[in-house]
Design a protein around this motif. Sequence first.
Motif, short mmCIF file in Angstrom:
data_model
loop_
_atom_site.label_atom_id
_atom_site.label_comp_id
_atom_site.label_asym_id
_atom_site.label_seq_id
_atom_site.Cartn_x
_atom_site.Cartn_y
_atom_site.Cartn_z
N GLU A 99 69.82 57.30 24.19
CA GLU A 99 68.48 57.83 24.48
C GLU A 99 67.72 56.92 25.44
O GLU A 99 67.02 57.39 26.34
N HIS A 145 51.89 57.25 22.84
CA HIS A 145 52.25 57.58 21.46
C HIS A 145 52.91 56.42 20.72
O HIS A 145 53.31 56.59 19.57
N THR A 179 63.19 62.51 22.44
CA THR A 179 63.29 63.94 22.77
C THR A 179 62.21 64.74 22.06
O THR A 179 61.56 65.61 22.66
N LYS A 180 62.01 64.48 20.79
CA LYS A 180 61.02 65.24 20.01
C LYS A 180 59.62 65.09 20.58
O LYS A 180 58.88 66.08 20.71
N ILE A 181 59.23 63.87 20.97
CA ILE A 181 57.89 63.64 21.51
C ILE A 181 57.71 64.36 22.84
O ILE A 181 56.70 65.03 23.09
N ASN A 236 60.94 54.09 18.38
CA ASN A 236 62.25 54.56 17.91
C ASN A 236 62.84 55.52 18.94
O ASN A 236 62.29 56.61 19.18
N HIS A 237 63.94 55.13 19.55
CA HIS A 237 64.53 55.97 20.60
C HIS A 237 64.99 57.32 20.08
O HIS A 237 65.13 58.27 20.85
N HIS A 238 65.23 57.45 18.76
CA HIS A 238 65.61 58.75 18.20
C HIS A 238 64.47 59.77 18.30
O HIS A 238 64.71 60.97 18.18
N ASP A 239 63.24 59.31 18.54
CA ASP A 239 62.09 60.21 18.63
C ASP A 239 61.76 60.62 20.07
O ASP A 239 60.84 61.42 20.29
N VAL A 248 55.82 55.03 21.00
CA VAL A 248 57.14 55.45 20.55
C VAL A 248 58.11 54.28 20.70
O VAL A 248 58.49 53.91 21.80
#
Length: 484
Positions: free
Chosen positions: A404, A432, A441-443, A436-439, A434
Amino acid sequence: MPDLRAGLQAKYLPQNRYANFGPSLKSVHIRGFRGVHDLKVDLLYPITAISGLNGAGKSTVGQLCLGAYRKPSTVTEIKRFYVRDFFPASVADPNPFGPDSSVVFEYNTTDPVAPQTLTVARAAKEWSGYKRQPERSCYYIGFTIYIPKVEQRDLSMYRSQQLTLGPQRPIPEGVRERVGRILGQQYDAMHFQGITHGQRSGELGVAQRFGAQYSENNMGFGEGRTLYLVDLMEHSPEQSLFVIEEPETSLHGNAQHELAKYLVDVCHRRHHQVILTTHSSIILDALPADARVMLLRDAAGVAAFPQMSAARAKSILTGGHHRDLSVLVEDTFAKLLLTEMIRRVDPPLLACIEIFEVGNTKAVRSGALLMARIKRPFAAVRDADVGPDPQNGLFSFPGTMPPEREVYMRAEVQARLADEFGIDVAHIFTQHQVDNHHDFTKILAAQTSTLPDFMATLAVRAYLDAIGNAAYQPIVAGIQTRLP
């Protein structure tokens, strides 16, 4: 709604574990039972779902765990379990264990790094090591927790016209609602009806639904067993241990999923520890990775493979009747990235492989070890920050960071998303906070009112355009060499 699985995991963090769950089992190390020569199973979550082929040793692990505790002195209505209860020696089975058999139990304590260790071992003709065990109410939920009355030749069946009805035991609304949620039914009321005939007595579960009332004599096996299971788990003392054999029996698919959710919920509320055996990929999929353990028995003995994905477990439990090569990656984003790489280099290869999301780096490594041991063709692609090990089938994505970060931090990707959506990716991540790289796409999907899959696909394609085929051709070539 909040994810109770994560909340339960937080309660079970080492620093919180004893305060919430008391002296729960941390691990069990088994030597010399039913062909289990040397097996250690770590219990990483309040629920441990043990899967494996028939005869792998699942029941052996669960049953031995029941011998880990003394019965609380304040509890009279339950029994205490001993090793001999599940491993009786007889003429038919003279050696269910060996002379040097032992079970080493590790219990969580107030000190997260100093568990209590206790060994139950064979001493002459008896088992020793029980006296120092902590106390806990233990319940074995085998198939006899609920046997249909018609199969028992129960008095409610063969003396049905001569019964005397006794007091009713109410079933609380919460139990009724939970049973209904698992089974996908709406019950108007439930209770247990006392019955007597001469000197014999018992009780019958009774339900009301759609204006009709019926007892468990007219319930299906799955319905009756669920009622008894939920009632027991709600009324047992908190911090009890439950060992459950194949809870999916006679339950349809959605009921299996809801049952797994219920187990998470009841452990979150009542701080039970649950060890269950299962062949259900639905139940495995509903539980987090830390809750899953796969057992494999072969000529070398029995081995445990933790954090096995439900998809991987399904492949093993069905004998591998899938595609020619299993490819293991960590998560959905990694699966998308690898799929697009293969599509650009060798599109027909996609029809020969199946890509599985197995969890974190540790789970990828564990999965690779299992595939090697059972001699099934596999490849694994890990994040770039871990590194490759091609001789053992482990490859690595390009770059030095998780996928990510490699994708969304690329200038060409940010420019492509700016053209498409008019957004400043770096500014959004800063705004935001951010981390956590897992977030990622969601953001970005939320900011642009688009679907996460669409956002991720655009970003991945822009990234692959930027780095060029030469950067990832070696990964695809490595996977090709792993085909049988």
